[in-house]
Motif scaffolding. Sequence first.
Motif, PDB file in Angstrom:
ATOM      1  N   PRO A 117      25.868  10.259  57.457  1.00  0.00           N
ATOM      2  CA  PRO A 117      26.286   9.955  58.834  1.00  0.00           C
ATOM      3  C   PRO A 117      26.264  11.205  59.711  1.00  0.00           C
ATOM      4  O   PRO A 117      26.415  12.327  59.227  1.00  0.00           O
ATOM      5  CB  PRO A 117      27.728   9.473  58.651  1.00  0.00           C
ATOM      6  N   ASP A 118      26.067  11.011  61.004  1.00  0.00           N
ATOM      7  CA  ASP A 118      26.283  12.073  61.989  1.00  0.00           C
ATOM      8  C   ASP A 118      27.647  11.901  62.649  1.00  0.00           C
ATOM      9  O   ASP A 118      28.341  12.875  62.938  1.00  0.00           O
ATOM     10  CB  ASP A 118      25.194  12.025  63.070  1.00  0.00           C
ATOM     11  N   ALA A 147      35.376  16.158  56.661  1.00  0.00           N
ATOM     12  CA  ALA A 147      34.138  15.654  57.276  1.00  0.00           C
ATOM     13  C   ALA A 147      33.854  16.394  58.581  1.00  0.00           C
ATOM     14  O   ALA A 147      32.710  16.762  58.863  1.00  0.00           O
ATOM     15  CB  ALA A 147      34.262  14.151  57.530  1.00  0.00           C
ATOM     16  N   ALA A 148      34.898  16.635  59.376  1.00  0.00           N
ATOM     17  CA  ALA A 148      34.725  17.344  60.651  1.00  0.00           C
ATOM     18  C   ALA A 148      34.305  18.790  60.416  1.00  0.00           C
ATOM     19  O   ALA A 148      33.490  19.341  61.162  1.00  0.00           O
ATOM     20  CB  ALA A 148      36.020  17.291  61.453  1.00  0.00           C
ATOM     21  N   GLU A 149      34.852  19.409  59.365  1.00  0.00           N
ATOM     22  CA  GLU A 149      34.522  20.803  59.048  1.00  0.00           C
ATOM     23  C   GLU A 149      33.101  20.959  58.520  1.00  0.00           C
ATOM     24  O   GLU A 149      32.506  22.036  58.637  1.00  0.00           O
ATOM     25  CB  GLU A 149      35.487  21.345  57.991  1.00  0.00           C
ATOM     26  N   THR A 150      32.570  19.898  57.924  1.00  0.00           N
ATOM     27  CA  THR A 150      31.254  19.997  57.278  1.00  0.00           C
ATOM     28  C   THR A 150      30.129  19.456  58.156  1.00  0.00           C
ATOM     29  O   THR A 150      29.098  19.003  57.653  1.00  0.00           O
ATOM     30  CB  THR A 150      31.263  19.270  55.916  1.00  0.00           C
ATOM     31  N   GLY A 151      30.337  19.472  59.483  1.00  0.00           N
ATOM     32  CA  GLY A 151      29.234  19.209  60.393  1.00  0.00           C
ATOM     33  C   GLY A 151      29.141  17.816  60.960  1.00  0.00           C
ATOM     34  O   GLY A 151      28.137  17.470  61.584  1.00  0.00           O
ATOM     35  N   HIS A 152      30.172  16.983  60.763  1.00  0.00           N
ATOM     36  CA  HIS A 152      30.170  15.625  61.320  1.00  0.00           C
ATOM     37  C   HIS A 152      31.072  15.565  62.545  1.00  0.00           C
ATOM     38  O   HIS A 152      32.039  16.322  62.655  1.00  0.00           O
ATOM     39  CB  HIS A 152      30.665  14.614  60.279  1.00  0.00           C
ATOM     40  N   LEU A 153      30.768  14.648  63.454  1.00  0.00           N
ATOM     41  CA  LEU A 153      31.663  14.357  64.567  1.00  0.00           C
ATOM     42  C   LEU A 153      32.516  13.166  64.148  1.00  0.00           C
ATOM     43  O   LEU A 153      31.986  12.085  63.866  1.00  0.00           O
ATOM     44  CB  LEU A 153      30.882  14.035  65.841  1.00  0.00           C
TER      45      LEU A 153
END
Length: 357
Positions: A199-200, A219-225
């Motif tokens: 997912p993005d 999830a936010a820390e690893t490049g997802h919005l």
Amino acid sequence: MVVEISELLEKLVHEGGSDLHISSNLPPAIRVDGKLKRMDYPPLSPDDVENLLFPMLSNEQRRRLEQDWELDFSYGIEGLSRFRVNFYKDKGNYAAAFRTITSQVPSFDKLGLPDIVRTTAEKPRGLILVTGPTGSGKSTTLAAMIDYINSTKAEHILTIEDPIEFVHTSKSSIIHQRELGMDTRSFANALKSALREDPDIILVGEMRDHETIALALTAAETGHLVFGTLHTSSASQTIDRIIDVFPEGQQQQIRVQLANSLVAVFSQTLLPKRQPDGSRKGRVMAQEIMVVTPAIANLIREAKAAQIYSTIQTSSGSGMQTLESALAELFKKGLVTIEDALSKSSKPAELKRLIQG
């Protein structure tokens, strides 16, 4: 009494109501413009309620209701609307609450959302929280943000909801919507799985427990919005609520993660809308907006959430606003009464100062 649930829901929608309540030994009741009123029907017996409600359920939903005595799900009537539904027990009898879900996702402009909301939705990564009490329009604001991304960017959007409210169709993006109890057993399970589904954008309908919050932060820390909701009424309360969910030994680590990944908190409430003739019809939104600047990140990291409000007060240039400044602006535009504005403010003296100044 012979009445169909479709008849009651049609009347709810045609009167512009937000909620329908079904209870034993009372007539059906609807909420219109925030006020509850009984419908022109005789009281429903316990058998009437079961005959009204149970045909809506699948065998699996009926099993879950009888096991848990509570059930959340979504229900749609083609050509009318969709509804978020909760069945529960009251003094041994079944009862239900229906919330109308607008079939068309409203735009930022129609909701009266400031430009900073659109700007925030364009961020490539991080955590965005929409907070407020039940019935404050959190799901609607999130739906507008998701629809904006879906319309303007080629992303993979994954939502985890309980239940699915607004149904999105893939536009520029690919969107998958998962419903608790139908497509996944828990928010935490779905989030763990989500990280393996490329997912993005991830929307978490409700951040209920420390496992879900921890996974959302990762999830936010690893490049997802990541988008999420909480039942908090201000940015500082939101920070404290997230931190307090965790054991004391983990709290400093969570503060650091939150300071690094949080993008913004939109804390909102709905007020009766004042009409030109002085009547109150419809509702209007007021938002406190906190954008995470280096100064805000430092306050989160150093456990100084109590100072966030004063930082928001002095940071309007960054798109921030206190709830009191939003309420004062609505009053000055003639959109709300002073009584309604004061009823939503936790700092009435500050609100009066802004109105008089």
